[in-house]
Design an enzyme around this catalytic site. Sequence first.
Site, mmCIF file in Angstrom:
data_model
loop_
_atom_site.group_PDB
_atom_site.id
_atom_site.type_symbol
_atom_site.label_atom_id
_atom_site.label_comp_id
_atom_site.label_asym_id
_atom_site.label_seq_id
_atom_site.Cartn_x
_atom_site.Cartn_y
_atom_site.Cartn_z
ATOM 1 N N PRO A 77 0.831 -1.212 0.000
ATOM 2 C CG PRO A 77 0.040 -1.007 2.184
ATOM 3 C CD PRO A 77 0.738 -1.952 1.250
ATOM 4 C CB CYS B 84 -0.398 7.384 1.594
ATOM 5 S SG CYS B 84 -1.418 6.727 2.890
ATOM 6 C CE1 TYR C 205 0.085 7.093 10.150
ATOM 7 C CE2 TYR C 205 0.762 5.064 9.075
ATOM 8 C CZ TYR C 205 0.801 6.443 9.168
ATOM 9 O OH TYR C 205 1.557 7.171 8.294
ATOM 10 N NE ARG D 149 2.723 -3.306 5.499
ATOM 11 C CZ ARG D 149 3.318 -2.583 4.567
ATOM 12 N NH1 ARG D 149 3.139 -1.287 4.508
ATOM 13 N NH2 ARG D 149 4.109 -3.138 3.662
ATOM 14 C CG LEU E 129 15.204 -0.569 1.766
ATOM 15 C CD1 LEU E 129 16.323 -0.176 2.714
ATOM 16 C CD2 LEU E 129 15.290 0.271 0.485
ATOM 17 N NE ARG F 134 11.214 2.779 -0.148
ATOM 18 C CZ ARG F 134 11.986 2.775 0.923
ATOM 19 N NH1 ARG F 134 12.577 3.897 1.280
ATOM 20 N NH2 ARG F 134 12.173 1.686 1.642
HETATM 21 C C1 LIG Z 1 4.866 6.748 -1.297
HETATM 22 C C2 LIG Z 1 4.709 5.736 -0.205
HETATM 23 C C3 LIG Z 1 3.503 5.654 0.471
HETATM 24 C C4 LIG Z 1 3.305 4.687 1.465
HETATM 25 N N1 LIG Z 1 2.070 4.536 2.048
HETATM 26 C C5 LIG Z 1 1.831 3.477 2.849
HETATM 27 C C6 LIG Z 1 0.523 3.166 3.263
HETATM 28 O O1 LIG Z 1 -0.471 3.775 2.846
HETATM 29 N N2 LIG Z 1 0.367 2.126 4.126
HETATM 30 C C7 LIG Z 1 1.419 1.373 4.550
HETATM 31 O O2 LIG Z 1 1.235 0.450 5.330
HETATM 32 N N3 LIG Z 1 2.664 1.626 4.137
HETATM 33 C C8 LIG Z 1 2.884 2.629 3.268
HETATM 34 N N4 LIG Z 1 4.131 2.837 2.772
HETATM 35 C C9 LIG Z 1 5.189 1.879 3.127
HETATM 36 C C10 LIG Z 1 5.300 0.769 2.071
HETATM 37 O O3 LIG Z 1 4.100 0.031 1.970
HETATM 38 C C11 LIG Z 1 6.466 -0.168 2.351
HETATM 39 O O4 LIG Z 1 6.201 -0.895 3.512
HETATM 40 C C12 LIG Z 1 7.795 0.572 2.515
HETATM 41 O O5 LIG Z 1 7.949 1.581 1.537
HETATM 42 C C13 LIG Z 1 8.970 -0.383 2.419
HETATM 43 O O6 LIG Z 1 8.954 -1.054 1.176
HETATM 44 P P1 LIG Z 1 9.896 -0.589 -0.061
HETATM 45 O O7 LIG Z 1 11.313 -0.602 0.442
HETATM 46 O O8 LIG Z 1 9.641 -1.650 -1.121
HETATM 47 O O9 LIG Z 1 9.477 0.757 -0.489
HETATM 48 C C14 LIG Z 1 4.354 3.812 1.810
HETATM 49 C C15 LIG Z 1 5.578 3.939 1.159
HETATM 50 C C16 LIG Z 1 5.757 4.854 0.155
HETATM 51 C C17 LIG Z 1 7.074 4.902 -0.570
#
Ligand SMILES: Cc1cc2nc3c(=O)[nH]c(=O)nc-3n(C[C@H](O)[C@H](O)[C@H](O)COP(=O)(O)O)c2cc1C
Length: 373
Positions: A25, A27, A185, A233, A304, A327
Amino acid sequence: MDRPKLFEPLQVGSLKLDNRIVIAPMCQYSAQDGQMTDWHLMHLGHLALSGAALLTIEGTAVTPEGRITPSDVGLWDDQTEAAMGRVLDAVRSWSSMPIAIQLSHAGRKASSEVPWRGGRHIAPHDPRGWQTVAPSAVPLSTGGPTPAALDADGMARLRESFARSARRAGRLGIDAVQIHAAHGYLLHQFLSPYTNKREDAYGGSLENRMRFPLEIFDAVRAAFPEERPVTVRVSGNDWIEGGASIDDAVRFSKALEERGCSALNVSSGGLDPIQRITDGPNYQVPYARSVKQAVSVPVVAVGLITEFEQAEAIVGTGDADLVGIARAALYDPRWPWHAAAHLGGHVRAPSQYLRSQPRQYRTLFDFDEWAEN
Ligand SMILES: Cc1cc2nc3c(=O)[nH]c(=O)nc-3n(C[C@H](O)[C@H](O)[C@H](O)COP(=O)(O)O)c2cc1C
């Protein structure tokens, strides 16, 4: 060459996943009065063509006060439901990818500016702000408004709000719900001793701190169609002295599994700016592994995970059943295509993109059926 584990299908309740990659997810802070806009159509639309097994809609507020910012998506009334329905209808016309939604309440982290405007708290007396709530009246360590401690009525209303949003999600045909109990949260605020200072049945021991999040789980589970998965989560580490630990997350996960939770997504951090996170590739995988060793439902590792071999190793070694990418999916929305090409797997792709298949990967694509007609 053996079939890569990352591209083996997996059944989660009624949900058939084509592979082990889920879009986490994210935002977008691009809604108006909680209603999805054309940005969501573009954003979710392109991720729905990514070849992942599941697309998770961003943290979606169950009440207006549960939004992180005034621009968050919500699912609390007929207008927010209709706006989401419009986006989902359009996305589903052209993609068969299952879609999950993350239901959330920001608690004391609500009423903030969007991150690209600095993310500062908006005071309750500001016309764009509102009074935040939390398990206890503990403000963030950076200051800002003190949240109001929730009373029994407030908690009952929130149980009902989560249930109502889950009912709306069911009506919209959403394939799974993920309850947000991480990233600092509201539900995480109940779980962590750092933010939960209550002296009633909802504070103190872990059993008490889990009580409200578990009640929310039960309310959502009862409100969402029985055959469709409800997942959570969880947070593997607060990265704060005096915060919750992986042992707490494991016990919470086991309690959730006993109540019918279909999968667990293991993240960490976000509780308070005082946190000291040591991150790097796979930094949350050990928490996913600990949860996986304690439960029998599927577990998602996230954080990551950016390289194809890295993702294959996580599911191949059994540290987790699925990987979440966030990301990396924004940076390269065809990440699952490229992973399949690299590892020798297949991905679902629209027929309109048939000609993009590189010559050396002639068997890369499985086509969405209706698009072939
Ligand atoms: C733009 C953005 C928005 C995010 N919004 C949420 C969200 O709405 N809910 C959530 O649980 N995590 C949110 N995250 C966290 C990601 O779901 C994820 O757990 C975190 O970025 C680590 O994964 P990654 O290294 O693949 O980015 C968000 C991350 C990014 C980059």
